[in-house]
Design a protein around this motif. Structure first.
Motif, PDB file in Angstrom:
ATOM      1  N   PHE A 112       3.762   0.765  14.887  1.00 41.31           N
ATOM      2  CA  PHE A 112       3.773   1.004  13.437  1.00 41.31           C
ATOM      3  C   PHE A 112       3.610   2.494  13.159  1.00 41.31           C
ATOM      4  CE2 PHE A 112       1.256   1.810   9.579  1.00 41.31           C
ATOM      5  CZ  PHE A 112       2.132   1.321   8.620  1.00 41.31           C
ATOM      6  N   GLY A 113       4.254   2.951  12.074  1.00 44.28           N
ATOM      7  CA  GLY A 113       4.084   4.324  11.599  1.00 44.28           C
ATOM      8  C   GLY A 113       4.222   4.368  10.098  1.00 44.28           C
ATOM      9  N   TYR A 114       3.412   5.196   9.464  1.00 42.37           N
ATOM     10  CA  TYR A 114       3.502   5.332   8.012  1.00 42.37           C
ATOM     11  C   TYR A 114       4.800   6.009   7.604  1.00 42.37           C
ATOM     12  CZ  TYR A 114      -1.432   4.038   7.941  1.00 42.37           C
ATOM     13  OH  TYR A 114      -2.620   3.372   8.082  1.00 42.37           O
ATOM     14  N   ASP A 115       5.307   6.891   8.450  1.00 39.11           N
ATOM     15  CA  ASP A 115       6.595   7.545   8.231  1.00 39.11           C
ATOM     16  C   ASP A 115       7.528   7.203   9.381  1.00 39.11           C
ATOM     17  OD1 ASP A 115       5.687   8.915   5.889  1.00 39.11           O
ATOM     18  OD2 ASP A 115       4.616  10.314   7.205  1.00 39.11           O
ATOM     19  N   ASP A 116       8.822   7.321   9.114  1.00 40.10           N
ATOM     20  CA  ASP A 116       9.808   6.969  10.133  1.00 40.10           C
ATOM     21  C   ASP A 116       9.687   7.822  11.389  1.00 40.10           C
ATOM     22  OD1 ASP A 116      10.784   5.019   8.475  1.00 40.10           O
ATOM     23  OD2 ASP A 116      12.372   6.287   7.624  1.00 40.10           O
ATOM     24  N   ASP A 117       9.294   9.091  11.211  1.00 38.62           N
ATOM     25  CA  ASP A 117       9.221   9.994  12.357  1.00 38.62           C
ATOM     26  C   ASP A 117       7.805  10.123  12.920  1.00 38.62           C
ATOM     27  OD1 ASP A 117       8.247  11.194  10.126  1.00 38.62           O
ATOM     28  OD2 ASP A 117       9.192  13.144  10.456  1.00 38.62           O
ATOM     29  N   LEU A 118       6.896   9.224  12.504  1.00 42.53           N
ATOM     30  CA  LEU A 118       5.508   9.291  12.967  1.00 42.53           C
ATOM     31  C   LEU A 118       5.068   7.898  13.404  1.00 42.53           C
ATOM     32  CD1 LEU A 118       2.856  10.927  13.231  1.00 42.53           C
ATOM     33  CD2 LEU A 118       2.297  10.201  10.907  1.00 42.53           C
ATOM     34  N   THR A 119       4.495   7.807  14.585  1.00 40.66           N
ATOM     35  CA  THR A 119       4.014   6.527  15.101  1.00 40.66           C
ATOM     36  C   THR A 119       2.498   6.542  15.137  1.00 40.66           C
ATOM     37  OG1 THR A 119       5.990   6.240  16.441  1.00 40.66           O
ATOM     38  CG2 THR A 119       4.066   4.919  17.035  1.00 40.66           C
ATOM     39  N   MET A 134       0.808  -1.212   0.000  1.00 37.82           N
ATOM     40  CA  MET A 134       0.000   0.000   0.000  1.00 37.82           C
ATOM     41  C   MET A 134       0.842   1.264   0.000  1.00 37.82           C
ATOM     42  SD  MET A 134      -3.101  -0.928  -0.262  1.00 37.82           S
ATOM     43  CE  MET A 134      -3.881   0.637   0.077  1.00 37.82           C
ATOM     44  N   SER A 135       2.055   1.223   0.531  1.00 39.63           N
ATOM     45  CA  SER A 135       2.900   2.411   0.544  1.00 39.63           C
ATOM     46  C   SER A 135       3.234   2.846  -0.884  1.00 39.63           C
ATOM     47  CB  SER A 135       4.188   2.144   1.334  1.00 39.63           C
ATOM     48  OG  SER A 135       4.928   1.077   0.756  1.00 39.63           O
ATOM     49  N   MET A 178      -3.494  -3.973   9.150  1.00 40.00           N
ATOM     50  CA  MET A 178      -2.307  -4.774   9.450  1.00 40.00           C
ATOM     51  C   MET A 178      -2.654  -6.252   9.577  1.00 40.00           C
ATOM     52  SD  MET A 178      -0.177  -2.267  11.979  1.00 40.00           S
ATOM     53  CE  MET A 178       1.333  -3.177  11.761  1.00 40.00           C
ATOM     54  N   LEU A 179      -3.902  -6.558   9.936  1.00 41.80           N
ATOM     55  CA  LEU A 179      -4.312  -7.966   9.991  1.00 41.80           C
ATOM     56  C   LEU A 179      -4.351  -8.584   8.602  1.00 41.80           C
ATOM     57  CD1 LEU A 179      -7.078  -7.699  12.709  1.00 41.80           C
ATOM     58  CD2 LEU A 179      -5.095  -9.236  12.807  1.00 41.80           C
ATOM     59  N   LEU A 180      -4.520  -7.771   7.566  1.00 48.48           N
ATOM     60  CA  LEU A 180      -4.504  -8.247   6.181  1.00 48.48           C
ATOM     61  C   LEU A 180      -3.126  -8.080   5.544  1.00 48.48           C
ATOM     62  CD1 LEU A 180      -7.921  -6.723   5.307  1.00 48.48           C
ATOM     63  CD2 LEU A 180      -7.383  -9.099   4.855  1.00 48.48           C
ATOM     64  N   ARG A 181      -2.170  -7.595   6.318  1.00 46.02           N
ATOM     65  CA  ARG A 181      -0.804  -7.327   5.843  1.00 46.02           C
ATOM     66  C   ARG A 181      -0.777  -6.323   4.697  1.00 46.02           C
ATOM     67  NH1 ARG A 181       3.554 -11.488   4.704  1.00 46.02           N
ATOM     68  NH2 ARG A 181       4.829  -9.661   5.147  1.00 46.02           N
ATOM     69  N   PHE A 182      -1.640  -5.328   4.763  1.00 43.53           N
ATOM     70  CA  PHE A 182      -1.452  -4.183   3.888  1.00 43.53           C
ATOM     71  C   PHE A 182      -0.189  -3.443   4.324  1.00 43.53           C
ATOM     72  CE2 PHE A 182      -6.285  -3.876   3.020  1.00 43.53           C
ATOM     73  CZ  PHE A 182      -6.171  -4.910   2.109  1.00 43.53           C
ATOM     74  N   TYR A 183       0.108  -3.543   5.608  1.00 40.42           N
ATOM     75  CA  TYR A 183       1.340  -3.013   6.194  1.00 40.42           C
ATOM     76  C   TYR A 183       1.848  -4.029   7.207  1.00 40.42           C
ATOM     77  CZ  TYR A 183      -0.614   1.359   4.395  1.00 40.42           C
ATOM     78  OH  TYR A 183      -1.163   2.316   3.585  1.00 40.42           O
ATOM     79  N   ASP A 184       3.146  -4.027   7.434  1.00 39.90           N
ATOM     80  CA  ASP A 184       3.751  -4.868   8.463  1.00 39.90           C
ATOM     81  C   ASP A 184       4.187  -3.992   9.635  1.00 39.90           C
ATOM     82  OD1 ASP A 184       3.451  -7.379   7.431  1.00 39.90           O
ATOM     83  OD2 ASP A 184       5.401  -7.436   6.443  1.00 39.90           O
ATOM     84  N   PRO A 185       4.166  -4.551  10.861  1.00 42.22           N
ATOM     85  CA  PRO A 185       4.553  -3.747  12.029  1.00 42.22           C
ATOM     86  C   PRO A 185       6.022  -3.351  11.993  1.00 42.22           C
ATOM     87  CG  PRO A 185       4.223  -6.043  12.654  1.00 42.22           C
ATOM     88  CD  PRO A 185       3.752  -5.907  11.230  1.00 42.22           C
ATOM     89  N   ARG A 186       6.287  -2.192  12.557  1.00 46.42           N
ATOM     90  CA  ARG A 186       7.672  -1.751  12.688  1.00 46.42           C
ATOM     91  C   ARG A 186       8.384  -2.606  13.737  1.00 46.42           C
ATOM     92  NH1 ARG A 186       8.016   4.408  14.044  1.00 46.42           N
ATOM     93  NH2 ARG A 186       7.101   4.520  11.963  1.00 46.42           N
ATOM     94  N   SER A 187       7.642  -2.987  14.770  1.00 50.19           N
ATOM     95  CA  SER A 187       8.169  -3.898  15.794  1.00 50.19           C
ATOM     96  C   SER A 187       7.005  -4.707  16.354  1.00 50.19           C
ATOM     97  CB  SER A 187       8.861  -3.107  16.909  1.00 50.19           C
ATOM     98  OG  SER A 187       7.933  -2.255  17.567  1.00 50.19           O
ATOM     99  N   GLY A 188       7.310  -5.809  16.999  1.00 50.46           N
ATOM    100  CA  GLY A 188       6.278  -6.679  17.526  1.00 50.46           C
ATOM    101  C   GLY A 188       5.791  -7.676  16.486  1.00 50.46           C
TER     102      GLY A 188
END
Length: 586
Positions: A351-358, A114-115, A389-399
């Motif tokens: 998780f965050g869409y940007d590195d500096d945003l959670t 999605m990104s 995230m449950l559909l893996r449109f995105y993966d967690p940054r941690s966890g």
């Protein structure tokens, strides 16, 4: 623009041709045979003309002249037939190859995360999938074969001219070397402009596609003036690039005309000198001049092919760049998910869409099999992100996120998305039949099962009203369907896929009370034997939840049993019940 101006290695051209033309070997062989046969026809005709002229001067009988004329006509007709057949096969080869490449690029785009789609407008992607690949049609259809055949034609004419005398052959060889060098020299200045033009075209159509899709919002919010201002701004930016690209093409065209004029002058000079010396006949003079005129055709075609190649340069770079783009979401090793309802575990997920945003911060909870979780929170709190995230449109940054103890990153994407159903308030209806929209174009689902699902959801009367039943066509974006009907169709899709986990993302927020009551009945049926996460703003929707989870700024501020939280006067959920959930979540 630096990427677009970089020269493409020859092996990359060869690799692209080999990949997409190899399945059409027979067609390529036939195309080669036809083009080589055409070359032979073109080399024979000037010889017939020379014979005709020289015979007309020396013999009184017209019989040889008649034979020569008939042979000339036959050879010309055969040549035209070969040209038509070669053009047909060449175009067919080109379209098959480009359609295969277009399919590969489209499939690759569908697999990207999605990104990628958030950072590229649909118009820009369409321009790459269609516009750039259209520029490669001639490159695939006959570039290599035609370029080789034209070189063979030039070589054949040079051999025949050298037979007439070294002076003729040498002078024409010098002309050809000069012509090819001049065309290649001019081409170096034109290539960058075509690359920049393709990039600008992609930007423009990306902007246009985005705002055509949002026409309703643009009008409603009075943004038409801005859109048109931006439209004209892009056109003003496009024009100078188009002019430069046109001037690059024009420079090649003018250079070719000058080269042809020089070639004719060389032929005139050499043949006039040799005829004056008496070393060649009048028929030979005409034949040499005919060959010099004929030589303009392969050189012109080589110029055109170089022009097509300069367009292909930019398109190949852009297509290659797209195909080399890797999805941030990699398919898992293939651990299968169990049948039946699925337990859900978020293990310290951030998780965050940007590195500096959670967006989600240390989310930790467990939902047992067959239970219903009510997910609440203000707009922007991270509810929909959690569902995606449950559909893996995105993966967690941690966890880690687990379904029945299996990390979602360990199962394949098709397996995961077949076991997790996602229903939103914005329903996509595709151009196709009712059956296509319910089954997502799968042909292995029985019609009786589809009809049973529709009747069970309260759509039986609607189905009976369809003029062609399941074969009734639906318009794109749901034209002709009410909001309730579209929403119930989305529920029918989930029923047919039979997932173990259902996510309802504010699925009834736009419906009237009567339709919502019908939808509540459908939801009750849907939840039987399944785990469910309900994202809602209305109390009625959340009453069936076993547990409540409240998010605020990406953090869990409350989690627990719904009945217990409702009875606890200190809980946030109890406050929502007292003052109204809509008020608290504003």
């Amino acid at each position: 623009m630096r990427e677009l101006n970089r020269k493409i290695p020859l092996k990359e051209y060869a690799g692209l041709l080999r990949s997409y033309l190899k399945p059409q070997r027979k067609s390529i062989i036939w195309l080669s045979v036809l083009l080589i046969s055409g070359i032979i026809m073109q080399l024979i005709n000037p010889q017939i003309i020379r014979y005709f002229i020289d015979t007309a001067k020396t013999q009184e009988s017209t019989t040889p002249l008649v034979y020569a004329a008939v042979l000339f006509i036959v050879v010309s007709l055969v040549h035209q037939g070969l040209t038509v057949a070669a053009a047909y096969i060449g175009e067919n080869v080109g379209w098959i190859a480009t359609n295969k490449l277009r399919g590969d690029v489209a499939e690759h785009c569908m697999k990207l995360d999605m990104s990628f789609h958030k950072s590229h407008t649909s118009g820009a992607i369409i321009e790459r999938v269609d516009g750039d690949i259209n520029n490669l049609a001639n490159f695939f259809s006959n570039f290599a074969v035609s370029l080789l055949s034209n070189l063979l034609l030039v070589a054949g004419m040079l051999v025949l001219l050298f037979r007439e005398g070294w002076a003729v052959g040498l002078s024409m060889t010098g002309f050809i070397v000069f012509a090819i060098y001049a065309i290649q020299y001019i081409r170096r200045f034109a290539v960058p402009h075509w690359g920049n033009l393709r990039a600008m075209s992609s930007r423009f159509y990306g902007f246009l596609g985005e705002h055509l899709e949002g026409t309703e919002d643009t009008r409603a919010n009075g943004a038409t003036g801005f859109v048109m201002q931006r439209f004209h701004s892009l056109l003003r930016e496009w024009l100078p690039l188009r002019v430069k690209a046109f001037l690059g093409w024009a420079s090649m065209w003018i250079t070719t005309l000058l080269v042809f004029a020089i070639g004719n002058a060389v032929a005139f000079a050499v043949t006039a000198y040799l005829w004056k010396l008496g070393s060649i006949s009048l028929g030979t003079v005409y034949m040499i001049f005919y060959y010099s005129e004929l030589m303009a055709k392969p050189i012109e075609q080589i110029r055109t092919q170089m022009e097509d190649l300069q367009k292909a340069d930019a398109s190949i770079v852009r297509v290659r760049e797209l195909l080399q783009t890797q999805s941030a979401i990699r398919d898992g090793v293939g651990v299968p998910l169990p049948s039946g309802p699925l337990a859900v575990t978020f293990d310290d997920v951030s998780f965050g869409y940007d590195d500096d945003l959670t967006t989600l911060n240390h989310i930790h909870f467990h939902l047992q099999r067959g239970k219903v979780l009510g997910l609440l929170g203000r707009t922007g709190s991270g509810k929909t992100t959690l569902a995606r995230m449950l559909l893996r449109f995105y993966d967690p940054r941690s966890g880690a996120i687990r379904l029945d103890g299996i990390d979602v990153r360990d199962t394949t994407l098709p397996e995961l998305r077949s076991r997790v159903g996602f229903v939103t308030q914005n329903i996509e209806i595709f151009q196709g039949t009712v059956r296509d929209n319910l089954t997502f174009f799968q042909d292995d689902i029985d019609d009786q099962r589809i009809i049973a699902v529709l009747e069970g959801l309260g759509l039986g009367q609607w189905y009976q009203s369809l003029p062609k039943g399941l074969d009734t066509p639906l318009e794109s974006n749901g034209g002709g369907l009410s909001a309730g009907e579209a929403q119930l169709i989305s529920f029918a899709r989930v029923f047919l896929s039979d997932p173990g986990l259902i996510i309802l993302d504010e699925a009834s927020s736009r419906l009237d009370p009567a339709t919502e009551q019908k939808l509540e009945h459908a939801i009750s049926r849907l939840l039987v034997g399944r785990t469910c996460i309900v994202i809602a703003h209305r109390l009625a929707t959340i009453q069936r939840a076993d547990e409540i989870l409240i998010l605020e700024e990406g953090r869990i501020i409350e989690l627990g049993d719904r009945v217990r939280l409702a009875a606890d006067t200190r809980s946030r959920y109890n406050q929502m019940l007292q003052v109204g959930m809509e008020e608290v979540l504003v």
